[in-house]
Design an enzyme around this catalytic site. Sequence first.
Site, PDB file in Angstrom:
ATOM      1  N   GLU A   1      79.598  34.051 122.000  1.00  0.00           N
ATOM      2  CA  GLU A   1      81.011  34.404 121.907  1.00  0.00           C
ATOM      3  C   GLU A   1      81.614  33.883 120.606  1.00  0.00           C
ATOM      4  OE1 GLU A   1      82.994  33.050 125.491  1.00  0.00           O
ATOM      5  OE2 GLU A   1      81.664  34.225 126.783  1.00  0.00           O
TER       6      GLU A   1
ATOM      7  N   GLU B   1      85.730  42.650 125.097  1.00  0.00           N
ATOM      8  CA  GLU B   1      86.156  42.444 126.494  1.00  0.00           C
ATOM      9  C   GLU B   1      87.677  42.391 126.615  1.00  0.00           C
ATOM     10  OE1 GLU B   1      83.951  39.516 128.631  1.00  0.00           O
ATOM     11  OE2 GLU B   1      85.316  39.570 130.361  1.00  0.00           O
TER      12      GLU B   1
ATOM     13  N   ASP C   1      72.649  35.640 127.426  1.00  0.00           N
ATOM     14  CA  ASP C   1      73.845  34.916 126.979  1.00  0.00           C
ATOM     15  C   ASP C   1      73.492  33.478 126.624  1.00  0.00           C
ATOM     16  OD1 ASP C   1      76.302  36.129 126.670  1.00  0.00           O
ATOM     17  OD2 ASP C   1      76.782  36.071 128.811  1.00  0.00           O
TER      18      ASP C   1
ATOM     19  N   SER D   1      77.929  35.133 133.312  1.00  0.00           N
ATOM     20  CA  SER D   1      78.691  35.446 134.526  1.00  0.00           C
ATOM     21  C   SER D   1      77.881  35.091 135.766  1.00  0.00           C
ATOM     22  CB  SER D   1      79.069  36.928 134.561  1.00  0.00           C
ATOM     23  OG  SER D   1      77.928  37.738 134.345  1.00  0.00           O
TER      24      SER D   1
HETATM   25  O1  KIV Z   1      78.498  37.148 131.160  1.00  0.00           O
HETATM   26  C1  KIV Z   1      78.690  38.367 131.229  1.00  0.00           C
HETATM   27  O2  KIV Z   1      78.425  39.020 132.236  1.00  0.00           O
HETATM   28  C2  KIV Z   1      79.264  39.032 130.069  1.00  0.00           C
HETATM   29  C3  KIV Z   1      79.671  40.460 130.217  1.00  0.00           C
HETATM   30  C4  KIV Z   1      80.855  40.581 131.080  1.00  0.00           C
HETATM   31  C5  KIV Z   1      79.870  41.139 128.923  1.00  0.00           C
HETATM   32  O3  KIV Z   1      79.398  38.444 129.039  1.00  0.00           O
END
Ligand code: KIV
Length: 274
Positions: free
Chosen positions: A125, A192, A93, A55
């Site tokens: 994911e 989510e 991530d 994000s």
């Molecule tokens: O990228 C992110 O911030 C996320 C969260 C919203 C879980 O994957």
Amino acid sequence: MKNSSTTSGPKKITTKVIGAMKKEGTRIACLTAYDFITARLLDQSGVDLILVGDSLAQVFQGQPTTLPVTLDEMIYHAKTVIRGVDRAMVIIDMPFMSYQVNDEEGFRNAGRIMKETGAGGVKLEGGERVANLVRLMVRAGIPVMGHLGLTPQSIYQFGGFTPRGVTPGEARQMMKDAKILEEAGAFGIVLEKIPAGLAAKITKSLTIPTIGIGAGVHCDGQILVVSDMLGLYEDFRPRFVRYYAHLAETIRQSVGGYVKDVKEEKFPAEKESY
Ligand code: KIV
């Protein structure tokens, strides 16, 4: 009666602690962070798990989706976050196209994240389609967090931001995906924007914790994007975001005050000068 997590808890949060929190019924408080100062403040405030989320493409880089952020950029931000954290577990991530081409590439990229950042694990994911990669990573000692529901890297495929898992078929597949991730060795799963009832069912069916964002109160933990919950990012406010502060307004007022003082020669004062 559920316990609440506090800063007086264990010194360092690990996958073992996160797993124990589910067993005890202690809720897991998670937030995202993308920089040193924020990460340090979150850690000092008792956040259990800090996610360097992709994000950051949207809230840090100003991109329209999470897709453009690169692996090198994720690693750069991860390093800055980790320098600010003593207690929380830090998860990074895996960005779009760092694991989708094939498992070997995903495996190598996860290894890069672990080696170069010192993170506690990675998040990716997908369910069934990433299960083999999850197995490879877990076998190599990399803690993996799954992510199901409205997975932002598939936003163009979904065609919008409506909740996932609303049809019986989708809900069944998500239950199956969650079980497959657990069997593959994931230590937790982010859920989510899915119906609260489905999140509760998934949570009950697993021994690993679920971390909800727009997935109701029955998940084992909750996560929000830090700039959303601090009221810094005002462009888009989904229903699941609660503002705990209005920092955008605080910053505008503070900076406005500074600009005024500079223009009127009221800053710096004598005691602020040499
Ligand atoms: O990228 C992110 O911030 C996320 C969260 C919203 C879980 O994957």
